[in-house]
Design a protein around this motif. Structure first.
Motif, short mmCIF file in Angstrom:
data_model
loop_
_atom_site.label_atom_id
_atom_site.label_comp_id
_atom_site.label_asym_id
_atom_site.label_seq_id
_atom_site.Cartn_x
_atom_site.Cartn_y
_atom_site.Cartn_z
N THR A 1 43.18 31.37 42.52
CA THR A 1 42.25 31.24 43.63
C THR A 1 42.87 30.41 44.75
O THR A 1 43.39 29.33 44.51
CB THR A 1 40.94 30.57 43.17
N LEU A 2 42.82 30.96 45.95
CA LEU A 2 43.18 30.23 47.15
C LEU A 2 42.02 30.47 48.11
O LEU A 2 41.77 31.60 48.52
CB LEU A 2 44.49 30.76 47.75
N ASP A 3 41.29 29.41 48.43
CA ASP A 3 40.11 29.60 49.28
C ASP A 3 40.17 28.77 50.56
O ASP A 3 39.19 28.63 51.26
CB ASP A 3 38.82 29.34 48.51
N ASP A 4 41.34 28.24 50.87
CA ASP A 4 41.51 27.46 52.10
C ASP A 4 41.75 28.44 53.26
O ASP A 4 42.75 29.16 53.27
CB ASP A 4 42.70 26.52 51.95
N PRO A 5 40.83 28.50 54.23
CA PRO A 5 40.97 29.45 55.34
C PRO A 5 42.28 29.31 56.11
O PRO A 5 42.90 30.31 56.47
CB PRO A 5 39.77 29.14 56.24
N GLU A 6 42.73 28.08 56.33
CA GLU A 6 43.97 27.85 57.07
C GLU A 6 45.17 28.41 56.30
O GLU A 6 46.04 29.06 56.87
CB GLU A 6 44.15 26.35 57.31
N GLN A 7 45.22 28.17 55.00
CA GLN A 7 46.34 28.66 54.21
C GLN A 7 46.32 30.19 54.12
O GLN A 7 47.37 30.83 54.18
CB GLN A 7 46.33 28.03 52.83
N LEU A 8 45.14 30.78 53.97
CA LEU A 8 45.05 32.24 53.91
C LEU A 8 45.42 32.87 55.26
O LEU A 8 46.08 33.91 55.30
CB LEU A 8 43.66 32.68 53.45
N ALA A 9 45.03 32.24 56.36
CA ALA A 9 45.41 32.74 57.69
C ALA A 9 46.93 32.66 57.85
O ALA A 9 47.57 33.59 58.35
CB ALA A 9 44.71 31.95 58.78
#
Length: 187
Positions: A28-36
């Protein structure tokens, strides 16, 4: 997020179809900045498509998992509106023809200071460049390796952080978020 460089060796159409988004099936990766940043880096390094992998998209039902509760609907994901808006919104930060540019992992027109960021990927097209510095901490030193016009943006909100004309060897410092997008034109 650090592995997007591998797309540059594909030499064919490819997609980043397994980024571990919120409540995905493996991690799970739910950090918006990291996903962007993951989407930006994938595109810069040659992935023509990006699929945000979520538990909702895989299972379509609520259930409890050892990594946490999985929701059936995308809008039930924590900070869903911010996450999807930011991930999709990075397209506006990229030139339309960036898919035809040459990716780079070294020889940056503008380099980050040693130890200031974890990874720094980019692409060049003619005299234009765009690069993504990720895993940044504190104040980041940016040094021009060639004369250029430079724009520095925060991928979290498409916020302009600096706009400068730099000479070769000139350094500026930026109080950085986790990810910085550098774009410019070589003089």
């Amino acid at each position: 997020v650090r592995q997007c460089w591998d797309f540059h060796v594909a030499h064919r159409a490819c997609e980043n179809g397994e980024p571990p988004g919120p409540a995905s099936s493996v991690a799970t990766l739910d950090d918006p900045e990291q996903l962007a940043a993951f989407r930006l880096g994938s595109i810069l390094c040659g992935a023509g498509a990006f699929c945000l992998h979520t538990g909702s998209g895989v299972f379509g039902r609520d259930y409890d998992h050892p990594l946490g509760h999985r929701y059936a609907n995308l809008w039930e994901i924590s900070r869903a509106e911010v996450l999807f808006s930011l991930v999709r919104g990075v397209d506006a930060l990229l030139p339309d023809d960036v898919g035809r540019w040459t990716p780079f992992n070294s020889g940056h027109p503008v380099e980050t200071g040693d130890g200031d960021c974890n990874k720094h990927y980019g692409a060049k097209g003619g005299n234009r460049f765009i690069s993504l510095a990720i895993g940044c901490r504190g104040v980041v030193r940016l040094t021009a390796r060639a004369a250029c016009l430079l724009t520095v943006e925060d991928v979290r909100g498409h916020v302009l952080m600096d706009d400068a004309e730099l000479q070769s060897g000139q350094t500026i410092s930026i109080a950085a978020p986790w990810a910085l997008l550098l774009s410019g034109v070589l003089r």
